[in-house]
Design an enzyme around this catalytic site. Structure first.
Site, PDB file in Angstrom:
ATOM      1  N   HIS A 251      88.027  30.512 162.520  1.00 33.65           N
ATOM      2  CA  HIS A 251      87.207  31.593 161.758  1.00 33.65           C
ATOM      3  C   HIS A 251      86.938  32.460 162.921  1.00 33.65           C
ATOM      4  O   HIS A 251      86.424  32.593 164.021  1.00 33.65           O
ATOM      5  CB  HIS A 251      85.652  30.646 161.539  1.00 33.65           C
ATOM      6  CG  HIS A 251      85.351  31.046 160.040  1.00 33.65           C
ATOM      7  ND1 HIS A 251      83.454  31.580 160.490  1.00 33.65           N
ATOM      8  CD2 HIS A 251      84.974  30.553 159.077  1.00 33.65           C
ATOM      9  CE1 HIS A 251      83.008  31.986 159.057  1.00 33.65           C
ATOM     10  NE2 HIS A 251      83.995  31.841 158.802  1.00 33.65           N
TER      11      HIS A 251
ATOM     12  N   ASP B 138      85.517  23.076 166.870  1.00 34.48           N
ATOM     13  CA  ASP B 138      84.529  23.224 165.810  1.00 34.48           C
ATOM     14  C   ASP B 138      84.893  22.775 164.532  1.00 34.48           C
ATOM     15  O   ASP B 138      86.217  22.774 164.254  1.00 34.48           O
ATOM     16  CB  ASP B 138      85.714  24.818 165.199  1.00 34.48           C
ATOM     17  CG  ASP B 138      84.348  25.342 164.311  1.00 34.48           C
ATOM     18  OD1 ASP B 138      84.335  24.400 163.103  1.00 34.48           O
ATOM     19  OD2 ASP B 138      84.828  26.095 163.738  1.00 34.48           O
TER      20      ASP B 138
ATOM     21  N   GLN C 286      85.772  21.959 159.449  1.00 31.64           N
ATOM     22  CA  GLN C 286      86.154  21.207 158.167  1.00 31.64           C
ATOM     23  C   GLN C 286      86.033  20.205 157.745  1.00 31.64           C
ATOM     24  O   GLN C 286      87.130  19.564 157.646  1.00 31.64           O
ATOM     25  CB  GLN C 286      86.945  22.403 158.291  1.00 31.64           C
ATOM     26  CG  GLN C 286      86.958  24.353 157.801  1.00 31.64           C
ATOM     27  CD  GLN C 286      86.296  24.225 156.350  1.00 31.64           C
ATOM     28  OE1 GLN C 286      86.661  23.674 155.113  1.00 31.64           O
ATOM     29  NE2 GLN C 286      85.443  24.937 156.601  1.00 31.64           N
TER      30      GLN C 286
ATOM     31  N   LYS D 250      78.877  21.834 154.114  1.00 28.42           N
ATOM     32  CA  LYS D 250      79.727  21.958 153.816  1.00 28.42           C
ATOM     33  C   LYS D 250      79.746  19.836 153.646  1.00 28.42           C
ATOM     34  O   LYS D 250      81.669  19.866 153.515  1.00 28.42           O
ATOM     35  CB  LYS D 250      80.370  21.866 154.883  1.00 28.42           C
ATOM     36  CG  LYS D 250      80.909  23.373 154.956  1.00 28.42           C
ATOM     37  CD  LYS D 250      81.927  24.149 155.902  1.00 28.42           C
ATOM     38  CE  LYS D 250      81.605  25.740 156.202  1.00 28.42           C
ATOM     39  NZ  LYS D 250      81.574  26.151 155.433  1.00 28.42           N
TER      40      LYS D 250
ATOM     41  N   CYS E 125      87.093  34.569 155.906  1.00 34.55           N
ATOM     42  CA  CYS E 125      86.627  34.860 157.470  1.00 34.55           C
ATOM     43  C   CYS E 125      87.951  34.552 158.591  1.00 34.55           C
ATOM     44  O   CYS E 125      87.474  34.314 159.178  1.00 34.55           O
ATOM     45  CB  CYS E 125      85.231  33.943 157.885  1.00 34.55           C
ATOM     46  SG  CYS E 125      83.974  34.921 156.545  1.00 34.55           S
TER      47      CYS E 125
END
Length: 406
Positions: A121, A199, A202, A225, A364
């Site tokens: 991202h 990261d 997700q 999220k 993104c």
């Protein structure tokens, strides 16, 4: 037992209609909906506890502090951090990544190297580019193949004594590809002393996280999220690293002592939590953790994987439809285009008229789109409350869009 109707009954927003049609919400990789239990906790803070935390001796301040610190401890256990003070409240993944890139500035010098992947991202690209501008370091990128799978043999050649940071998402937001972070971390540890940043924006909504077993130095994710309010997030960092590195923001809460001559900094986690926090949101983030744990990680992943498999199978029966990352190990996302229809947003707008919420564009992740030589994709992304019937509605909507636009 997993009862999808009981799960859906906890999300009041799913009862609404959009453009006269029942809402089919398939934009969960952008933000998930919030269960009533989370909204109730958020609402109760402002109705019953509203006060600033940590600095007050009055009852409301004390109660608010207790609730926010309880949430911190829930999150500690949720990701299996060793200590609760390794859990830093942020506004989200983007702030966490920017915080890390800033506090690592003094650790890099000219010609040092930072490794990221092609699947990142923008928020895991731009902060490192800024760090390179500040220090003279160089950014290296692990390439991917036509299925969105990282070329790990190239990663092996990128690792060397100049590697100071390796930063990677665990799951691609654009394609849903699950990256081999365990292998990446093991190889990094074997060959360098680089800082490892993961990261988890997700991945946290979809499967169990254990930062100690993973052995990353930093792990970041967003609350919105994973069924929590927007403007919430977490930065995990190992104690010894966070204690050594400088603070990010200056101001209230992050000081131990302050004078015009000198300021000393508070201990963890407050060293990185300057200013008034999003108290209600942070407490509600703990309630979102409760929801996930009560629903069960295994139930969530099993259901969402079944949705993904079914959605891909049904969509690929549409002539001229291409799924990106089709053969990769994925979770939560199916990203596709229709042959001969150049603008994904046109498909998205037709689906919206049918009450179906998807995300269109480059997500993104412009480097990924450039790799495939496309402007963007239609992305349907799943959460625990989605159903197979909703996928059927999506497929029929895509067929209708194809007829209208073809």
């Amino acid at each position: 037992m997993f009862d999808i109707q009981e799960i859906r009954s906890q999300f009041s927003i799913l009862n609404r209609k959009v453009n006269g049609k029942p809402l089919v919400y398939l934009d969960n990789a952008a933000t998930s909906q919030k269960p009533d239990s989370v909204l109730k906790v958020w609402d109760a803070y402002y109705k019953e506890l509203n006060a600033n935390v940590h600095r007050g001796i009055h009852t409301l301040s004390q109660l608010a502090t207790e609730e926010m610190e309880l949430s911190r401890r829930k999150i500690q256990k949720f990701i299996n951090a060793k200590y609760d003070f390794e859990v830093i409240f942020t506004k989200g993944t983007t702030e966490g990544l920017n915080l890390i890139s800033y506090i690592l500035t003094r650790k890099l010098k000219k010609d040092d190297e930072i490794i990221i992947s092609y699947l990142e991202h923008h928020s895991n690209i731009v902060p490192w580019q800024l760090l390179c501008e500040r220090t003279g370091a160089r950014l290296k990128v692990i390439p991917m193949d036509e299925n969105g799978v990282l070329q790990m043999d190239v990663f092996d050649t990128l690792l060397n004594e100049r590697t100071k940071i390796v930063s990677m998402n665990q799951v691609s937001n654009a394609l849903g590809v699950i990256n081999p972070v365990e292998e990446i971390i093991a190889k990094t540890r074997k060959n360098t002393d680089a800082y490892i940043v993961i990261d988890g924006a997700q991945s946290v909504p979809h499967f169990t996280i254990d930062v100690q077993a993973m052995d990353c130095d930093f792990f970041v994710f967003s609350g919105h999220k994973m069924y929590a309010p927007m403007g919430t997030g977490i930065l995990y960092g190992k104690q010894e690293i966070l204690e050594e590195l400088p603070p990010f923001h200056g101001g209230g809460e992050m000081i131990a002592t302050c004078s015009f001559e000198e300021t000393t900094y508070a201990g963890l986690p407050f060293k990185y939590e300057a200013g008034t926090p999003n108290v209600g949101g942070n407490i509600a983030l703990g309630a979102a953790v409760d929801f996930i744990l009560e629903t069960g990680h295994e139930n969530i992943r099993t259901h969402e994987n079944a949705l993904l498999e079914y959605a891909q199978r049904q969509l690929l029966e549409i002539e001229g439809l291409k799924v990106y990352g089709e053969k990769a190990n994925r979770t939560g996302v199916v990203s596709f285009n229709l042959e001969g229809i150049g603008i994904a947003s046109d498909v998205g707008m037709i689906l919206d008229k049918l009450g179906i919420a998807v995300r269109t564009g480059h997500h993104c992740t412009q480097p990924i789109m450039n790799f495939f030589n496309i402007a963007g994709t239609v992305r349907a992304s799943f959460a625990v409350y989605n159903t197979f019937n909703e996928i059927d509605v999506l497929v029929e909507g895509v067929k209708k869009a194809q007829k209208m636009l073809g």
